[in-house]
Design a protein around this motif. Structure first.
Motif, PDB file in Angstrom:
ATOM      1  N   ILE A  79     -36.376 -53.261 -50.564  1.00 55.54           N
ATOM      2  CA  ILE A  79     -35.288 -53.450 -49.195  1.00 55.54           C
ATOM      3  C   ILE A  79     -36.018 -54.376 -48.398  1.00 55.54           C
ATOM      4  CG2 ILE A  79     -32.677 -53.621 -48.092  1.00 55.54           C
ATOM      5  CD1 ILE A  79     -33.031 -50.514 -50.649  1.00 55.54           C
ATOM      6  N   SER A  80     -35.275 -56.115 -47.750  1.00 56.72           N
ATOM      7  CA  SER A  80     -36.159 -56.614 -46.513  1.00 56.72           C
ATOM      8  C   SER A  80     -34.604 -55.813 -46.004  1.00 56.72           C
ATOM      9  CB  SER A  80     -36.364 -57.865 -46.835  1.00 56.72           C
ATOM     10  OG  SER A  80     -34.918 -58.480 -47.256  1.00 56.72           O
ATOM     11  N   TYR A  90     -32.567 -53.432 -37.350  1.00 57.96           N
ATOM     12  CA  TYR A  90     -30.787 -53.778 -36.718  1.00 57.96           C
ATOM     13  C   TYR A  90     -29.415 -53.436 -37.636  1.00 57.96           C
ATOM     14  CZ  TYR A  90     -33.336 -56.179 -33.585  1.00 57.96           C
ATOM     15  OH  TYR A  90     -34.802 -56.923 -32.396  1.00 57.96           O
ATOM     16  N   GLY A  91     -29.258 -52.396 -37.075  1.00 54.66           N
ATOM     17  CA  GLY A  91     -28.676 -51.865 -38.602  1.00 54.66           C
ATOM     18  C   GLY A  91     -29.495 -50.529 -39.386  1.00 54.66           C
ATOM     19  N   SER A  92     -28.610 -50.110 -40.466  1.00 52.37           N
ATOM     20  CA  SER A  92     -29.407 -48.896 -41.325  1.00 52.37           C
ATOM     21  C   SER A  92     -29.261 -49.864 -42.496  1.00 52.37           C
ATOM     22  CB  SER A  92     -29.360 -47.451 -40.492  1.00 52.37           C
ATOM     23  OG  SER A  92     -28.130 -47.912 -41.472  1.00 52.37           O
ATOM     24  N   VAL A  93     -30.649 -49.090 -43.191  1.00 53.92           N
ATOM     25  CA  VAL A  93     -30.627 -48.944 -44.884  1.00 53.92           C
ATOM     26  C   VAL A  93     -30.041 -47.426 -45.072  1.00 53.92           C
ATOM     27  CG1 VAL A  93     -31.812 -49.532 -46.484  1.00 53.92           C
ATOM     28  CG2 VAL A  93     -32.695 -50.761 -45.038  1.00 53.92           C
ATOM     29  N   ASN A  94     -28.924 -48.015 -45.818  1.00 57.98           N
ATOM     30  CA  ASN A  94     -28.205 -47.008 -46.478  1.00 57.98           C
ATOM     31  C   ASN A  94     -28.202 -47.168 -47.793  1.00 57.98           C
ATOM     32  OD1 ASN A  94     -25.924 -49.025 -46.517  1.00 57.98           O
ATOM     33  ND2 ASN A  94     -25.358 -48.654 -44.051  1.00 57.98           N
ATOM     34  N   VAL A  98     -29.184 -49.271 -51.096  1.00 61.26           N
ATOM     35  CA  VAL A  98     -29.535 -49.490 -52.293  1.00 61.26           C
ATOM     36  C   VAL A  98     -28.609 -49.385 -53.553  1.00 61.26           C
ATOM     37  CG1 VAL A  98     -30.666 -46.693 -53.800  1.00 61.26           C
ATOM     38  CG2 VAL A  98     -30.538 -47.283 -51.184  1.00 61.26           C
ATOM     39  N   VAL A  99     -27.447 -49.476 -53.854  1.00 58.75           N
ATOM     40  CA  VAL A  99     -26.343 -49.450 -54.792  1.00 58.75           C
ATOM     41  C   VAL A  99     -26.844 -51.194 -54.877  1.00 58.75           C
ATOM     42  CG1 VAL A  99     -24.143 -50.005 -55.671  1.00 58.75           C
ATOM     43  CG2 VAL A  99     -25.010 -47.722 -54.668  1.00 58.75           C
ATOM     44  N   ASP A 100     -26.542 -52.065 -53.719  1.00 58.81           N
ATOM     45  CA  ASP A 100     -27.160 -53.147 -54.197  1.00 58.81           C
ATOM     46  C   ASP A 100     -27.950 -54.190 -54.821  1.00 58.81           C
ATOM     47  OD1 ASP A 100     -24.708 -54.159 -52.776  1.00 58.81           O
ATOM     48  OD2 ASP A 100     -24.886 -54.369 -50.738  1.00 58.81           O
ATOM     49  N   ILE A 107     -28.676 -52.797 -62.820  1.00 57.30           N
ATOM     50  CA  ILE A 107     -28.506 -51.479 -62.822  1.00 57.30           C
ATOM     51  C   ILE A 107     -27.594 -51.376 -62.194  1.00 57.30           C
ATOM     52  CG2 ILE A 107     -29.063 -49.061 -63.370  1.00 57.30           C
ATOM     53  CD1 ILE A 107     -32.320 -50.449 -63.282  1.00 57.30           C
ATOM     54  N   ASP A 108     -26.170 -50.218 -62.737  1.00 54.54           N
ATOM     55  CA  ASP A 108     -24.954 -50.030 -62.273  1.00 54.54           C
ATOM     56  C   ASP A 108     -24.299 -48.605 -61.808  1.00 54.54           C
ATOM     57  OD1 ASP A 108     -22.497 -50.734 -60.905  1.00 54.54           O
ATOM     58  OD2 ASP A 108     -21.305 -50.281 -63.285  1.00 54.54           O
ATOM     59  N   VAL A 109     -24.981 -48.305 -61.012  1.00 52.84           N
ATOM     60  CA  VAL A 109     -24.356 -47.131 -60.104  1.00 52.84           C
ATOM     61  C   VAL A 109     -24.086 -46.672 -59.288  1.00 52.84           C
ATOM     62  CG1 VAL A 109     -25.961 -44.928 -59.215  1.00 52.84           C
ATOM     63  CG2 VAL A 109     -27.531 -46.291 -60.880  1.00 52.84           C
ATOM     64  N   ASP A 110     -22.776 -45.580 -59.453  1.00 56.77           N
ATOM     65  CA  ASP A 110     -22.211 -45.617 -58.476  1.00 56.77           C
ATOM     66  C   ASP A 110     -22.469 -45.249 -57.608  1.00 56.77           C
ATOM     67  OD1 ASP A 110     -19.607 -45.088 -57.017  1.00 56.77           O
ATOM     68  OD2 ASP A 110     -19.177 -42.677 -58.487  1.00 56.77           O
TER      69      ASP A 110
END
Length: 170
Positions: A79-80, A90-94, A98-100, A107-110
């Motif tokens: 993830i960039s 700047y901000g956070s990776v959450n 990861v879902v995106d 792959i579709d994950v809830d």
């Protein structure tokens, strides 16, 4: 207070588990929202009988969860993120990031079944996907700076080419 959970609650337990919770949490949240019932002797007997009758259905659910987990077995995410000079994002990776990234791979994950800490720096992390109480998959997540080349063992000249190929594929 003992409660029988009626649905999976991340961090507390899974459906049909008997858990001990504080009285206020049970009375004011779990029971009124229908997420749990008081674990009386009669409720425990009913639960045991239901589990005995549904054993084959539970086995089928576990098998389905294992198939989903197998699809994520060799997946790793890169993830960039926009990063300051000190390596802080700047901000956070959450979880939604990861879902995106998983959706981009098809792959579709809830998002509700994924747990991880919010990532605020560049580096390697792990996201945990809970498909079933016995089926858990850990996905390695690498966060790198948007303007830098992707972290790889390949020479620096090849990294930008790989980046362009992935962008055109999206």
């Amino acid at each position: 207070m003992e409660i029988i959970l009626k649905e999976d609650i991340l961090g507390l337990g899974y459906k049909n588990d008997i858990v001990n919770v504080k009285s206020g949490y049970g009375r004011n949240y779990l029971i009124p929202t229908g997420k749990g019932i008081i674990a009386s002797e009669s409720a425990k007997k009913v639960l045991a009988e239901n589990l005995r009758q549904q054993a084959h259905k539970l086995a089928a659910l576990k098998l389905e969860a294992e198939k989903k987990a197998e699809a994520l077995k060799d997946v790793s995410l890169e993830i960039s993120a926009k990063v300051s000079a000190k390596g802080v994002t700047y901000g956070s990776v959450n979880v939604s990031s990861v879902v995106d990234a998983l959706k981009a791979k098809g792959i579709d994950v809830d998002r509700k079944i994924i747990t991880m800490k919010d990532i605020k720096t560049v580096g390697e992390y792990v996201a945990t996907v809970h498909f079933h109480k016995e089926v858990v998959v850990e996905i390695p997540v690498t966060v790198f700076a948007e303007n830098a080349s992707k972290p790889a063992a390949a020479p620096a000249k090849e990294a930008p080419k790989a980046e362009v190929v992935e962008e055109s594929a999206e």
